[in-house]
Design a protein around this motif. Sequence first.
Motif, PDB file in Angstrom:
ATOM      1  N   THR A  46       0.864  -1.172   0.000  1.00 56.93           N
ATOM      2  CA  THR A  46       0.000   0.000   0.000  1.00 56.93           C
ATOM      3  C   THR A  46       0.910   1.235   0.000  1.00 56.93           C
ATOM      4  O   THR A  46       2.076   1.136   0.396  1.00 56.93           O
ATOM      5  CB  THR A  46      -0.900   0.047   1.248  1.00 56.93           C
ATOM      6  OG1 THR A  46      -0.070   0.235   2.394  1.00 56.93           O
ATOM      7  CG2 THR A  46      -1.701  -1.233   1.421  1.00 56.93           C
ATOM      8  N   VAL A  47       0.377   2.364  -0.429  1.00 57.35           N
ATOM      9  CA  VAL A  47       1.174   3.595  -0.445  1.00 57.35           C
ATOM     10  C   VAL A  47       1.603   3.958   0.979  1.00 57.35           C
ATOM     11  O   VAL A  47       2.699   4.450   1.221  1.00 57.35           O
ATOM     12  CB  VAL A  47       0.385   4.750  -1.106  1.00 57.35           C
ATOM     13  CG1 VAL A  47       1.153   6.060  -0.995  1.00 57.35           C
ATOM     14  CG2 VAL A  47       0.112   4.427  -2.567  1.00 57.35           C
ATOM     15  N   LYS A  48       0.715   3.661   1.928  1.00 55.35           N
ATOM     16  CA  LYS A  48       1.035   3.935   3.333  1.00 55.35           C
ATOM     17  C   LYS A  48       2.305   3.195   3.757  1.00 55.35           C
ATOM     18  O   LYS A  48       3.162   3.756   4.441  1.00 55.35           O
ATOM     19  CB  LYS A  48      -0.155   3.507   4.200  1.00 55.35           C
ATOM     20  CG  LYS A  48       0.076   3.566   5.692  1.00 55.35           C
ATOM     21  CD  LYS A  48       0.023   4.987   6.197  1.00 55.35           C
ATOM     22  CE  LYS A  48       0.499   5.150   7.635  1.00 55.35           C
ATOM     23  NZ  LYS A  48       0.063   4.139   8.572  1.00 55.35           N
ATOM     24  N   GLN A  49       2.421   1.944   3.344  1.00 52.97           N
ATOM     25  CA  GLN A  49       3.615   1.177   3.688  1.00 52.97           C
ATOM     26  C   GLN A  49       4.865   1.808   3.089  1.00 52.97           C
ATOM     27  O   GLN A  49       5.914   1.857   3.726  1.00 52.97           O
ATOM     28  CB  GLN A  49       3.488  -0.270   3.181  1.00 52.97           C
ATOM     29  CG  GLN A  49       2.548  -1.122   3.993  1.00 52.97           C
ATOM     30  CD  GLN A  49       2.426  -2.507   3.389  1.00 52.97           C
ATOM     31  OE1 GLN A  49       1.791  -2.690   2.359  1.00 52.97           O
ATOM     32  NE2 GLN A  49       3.047  -3.484   3.999  1.00 52.97           N
ATOM     33  N   ILE A  50       4.738   2.279   1.847  1.00 48.27           N
ATOM     34  CA  ILE A  50       5.886   2.906   1.185  1.00 48.27           C
ATOM     35  C   ILE A  50       6.286   4.184   1.924  1.00 48.27           C
ATOM     36  O   ILE A  50       7.462   4.470   2.111  1.00 48.27           O
ATOM     37  CB  ILE A  50       5.563   3.209  -0.295  1.00 48.27           C
ATOM     38  CG1 ILE A  50       5.426   1.898  -1.053  1.00 48.27           C
ATOM     39  CG2 ILE A  50       6.646   4.081  -0.919  1.00 48.27           C
ATOM     40  CD1 ILE A  50       4.985   2.048  -2.493  1.00 48.27           C
ATOM     41  N   SER A  51       5.275   4.932   2.388  1.00 53.43           N
ATOM     42  CA  SER A  51       5.577   6.187   3.067  1.00 53.43           C
ATOM     43  C   SER A  51       6.355   5.938   4.349  1.00 53.43           C
ATOM     44  O   SER A  51       7.098   6.800   4.808  1.00 53.43           O
ATOM     45  CB  SER A  51       4.285   6.947   3.367  1.00 53.43           C
ATOM     46  OG  SER A  51       3.605   6.353   4.449  1.00 53.43           O
ATOM     47  N   THR A  97      -4.933   4.691   0.576  1.00 56.40           N
ATOM     48  CA  THR A  97      -4.118   4.844   1.778  1.00 56.40           C
ATOM     49  C   THR A  97      -3.171   6.035   1.615  1.00 56.40           C
ATOM     50  O   THR A  97      -2.586   6.505   2.579  1.00 56.40           O
ATOM     51  CB  THR A  97      -3.276   3.587   2.065  1.00 56.40           C
ATOM     52  OG1 THR A  97      -2.210   3.510   1.105  1.00 56.40           O
ATOM     53  CG2 THR A  97      -4.110   2.323   1.964  1.00 56.40           C
TER      54      THR A  97
ATOM     55  N   MET B   1       4.248  12.147  -2.849  1.00 58.09           N
ATOM     56  CA  MET B   1       3.875  11.208  -1.775  1.00 58.09           C
ATOM     57  C   MET B   1       3.043  11.946  -0.734  1.00 58.09           C
ATOM     58  O   MET B   1       3.496  12.925  -0.162  1.00 58.09           O
ATOM     59  CB  MET B   1       5.212  10.765  -1.175  1.00 58.09           C
ATOM     60  CG  MET B   1       5.170   9.675  -0.219  1.00 58.09           C
ATOM     61  SD  MET B   1       5.599   8.099  -0.815  1.00 58.09           S
ATOM     62  CE  MET B   1       4.174   7.259  -0.318  1.00 58.09           C
ATOM     63  N   THR B   3       0.036  11.045   2.338  1.00 60.60           N
ATOM     64  CA  THR B   3      -0.871  10.104   2.995  1.00 60.60           C
ATOM     65  C   THR B   3      -1.797  10.850   3.957  1.00 60.60           C
ATOM     66  O   THR B   3      -2.301  10.289   4.905  1.00 60.60           O
ATOM     67  CB  THR B   3      -0.074   9.038   3.791  1.00 60.60           C
ATOM     68  OG1 THR B   3       0.848   9.708   4.657  1.00 60.60           O
ATOM     69  CG2 THR B   3       0.683   8.118   2.873  1.00 60.60           C
ATOM     70  N   PRO B   6      -6.377   9.748   3.553  1.00 59.30           N
ATOM     71  CA  PRO B   6      -6.718   8.401   3.093  1.00 59.30           C
ATOM     72  C   PRO B   6      -8.233   8.207   3.038  1.00 59.30           C
ATOM     73  O   PRO B   6      -8.983   8.934   3.686  1.00 59.30           O
ATOM     74  CB  PRO B   6      -6.109   7.495   4.161  1.00 59.30           C
ATOM     75  CG  PRO B   6      -6.029   8.336   5.386  1.00 59.30           C
ATOM     76  CD  PRO B   6      -5.824   9.742   4.915  1.00 59.30           C
ATOM     77  N   LEU B 104      -1.246  -0.702   7.992  1.00 56.99           N
ATOM     78  CA  LEU B 104      -0.938  -0.778   6.565  1.00 56.99           C
ATOM     79  C   LEU B 104      -1.789   0.199   5.768  1.00 56.99           C
ATOM     80  O   LEU B 104      -1.516   0.476   4.608  1.00 56.99           O
ATOM     81  CB  LEU B 104      -1.192  -2.183   6.008  1.00 56.99           C
ATOM     82  CG  LEU B 104      -0.499  -3.374   6.644  1.00 56.99           C
ATOM     83  CD1 LEU B 104      -0.710  -4.605   5.798  1.00 56.99           C
ATOM     84  CD2 LEU B 104       0.973  -3.109   6.777  1.00 56.99           C
ATOM     85  N   PHE B 105      -2.869   0.684   6.385  1.00 53.79           N
ATOM     86  CA  PHE B 105      -3.846   1.464   5.638  1.00 53.79           C
ATOM     87  C   PHE B 105      -3.983   2.901   6.122  1.00 53.79           C
ATOM     88  O   PHE B 105      -4.236   3.804   5.326  1.00 53.79           O
ATOM     89  CB  PHE B 105      -5.219   0.783   5.702  1.00 53.79           C
ATOM     90  CG  PHE B 105      -5.223  -0.576   5.075  1.00 53.79           C
ATOM     91  CD1 PHE B 105      -5.504  -0.714   3.730  1.00 53.79           C
ATOM     92  CD2 PHE B 105      -4.915  -1.703   5.801  1.00 53.79           C
ATOM     93  CE1 PHE B 105      -5.498  -1.954   3.123  1.00 53.79           C
ATOM     94  CE2 PHE B 105      -4.896  -2.953   5.201  1.00 53.79           C
ATOM     95  CZ  PHE B 105      -5.184  -3.073   3.861  1.00 53.79           C
TER      96      PHE B 105
END
Lengths: 249, 106
Positions: A46-51, A97, B1, B3, B6, B104-105
Amino acid sequence: MYGGSQNDGNSLFSGGGFMPSQATQTPDSGVSPAKSRGTQGVLPLTVKQISEAFHSSDDKSGFVIDGVDASNVRLLGMVTKKMERVTDVSFTLDDGTGRIDVNRWVNEAAETNEMAAITNGMYVKVNGNLKGFQGKRHVVAFSVRPVTDFNDITNHFLECIHIHLCNTRLQYSAPSSMGGSENDIYNLVLGVFQEPASVASEHGLHVDEVARRLGIPMNKIKDAINYHVDIGHIYSTIDDNHFKSACNG
Amino acid sequence: MDTSSPAVFVNADLLKVYQGRRVRAVVQVARDEGATMVGQSTDGHQLVVKGSPSFPPSHFVEVIGIADGGQSIRAEICTDFGTSFGAQEYNQLCVLANGELKSLFL
């Protein structure tokens, strides 16, 4: 093959006479880094994990997520802010995310056509290389494909969860010699003892009963039981074959 | 980038937790009332979607928008997921994504 027989070992000692065979040897020795890159595969994220990924160096790649190298990644999300240029197409991928910039170099007609079919608001699957540059993270895509079956969305995120759990569990079991499977047996055995029916019974469970329920060889069950007794999760009751969970006891 | 905003996976049950926040849910269209649409959430409750375009009945529609009251979403983006969509699996994902794997989310 012409020099097949000569290549087996002979070529190692054949000196300068066999330039072609030496040439084939050079890429051979270069296989190991390529192989290790291959075995890492593509990591669904998920993008959140990458961040939150750990950027291990000032190198452009070098990301680590859950202790695993995250250079090749798979993302799934919605395309926004698509921009076409002569040599590349860029867009922002929103997977719910977070958002991340994606870049796709287009050299050939096939690549141009693939990217022309992508429009804003479309769900796409992106396979690509995760890059970090001056603190900004982005993905250079190998492929951008529209999602045609929307169950892929559910599937992708379940995959992210699954891989995350696999990778974090492997780290847990790293100190033990056997790795994941042994750890799983330990958990299964403990699970049986912690069932309400097992907790309720006065003498706990017989070893044979545990083995019968799980269908795992007795020696492995005994190993797991010894482990849990040592740690204090379970204790022996009326004899050396009966054990009971120490929880809620 | 980025977040910062979400869209949380939700079913009707989880929607209540995210008042005023950006969420995403899949609803199966029951009836279309012009500007609003009434549908069934993946956990089997009725949800009202405000400001969505029209979709054919019994289609699964993903709604991304702002949680607006316990049972309604103010739609920003709607996507037609067609008629064959695994609502139960999606519902399980909503539960997982809001439980111990939330990191993760969100």
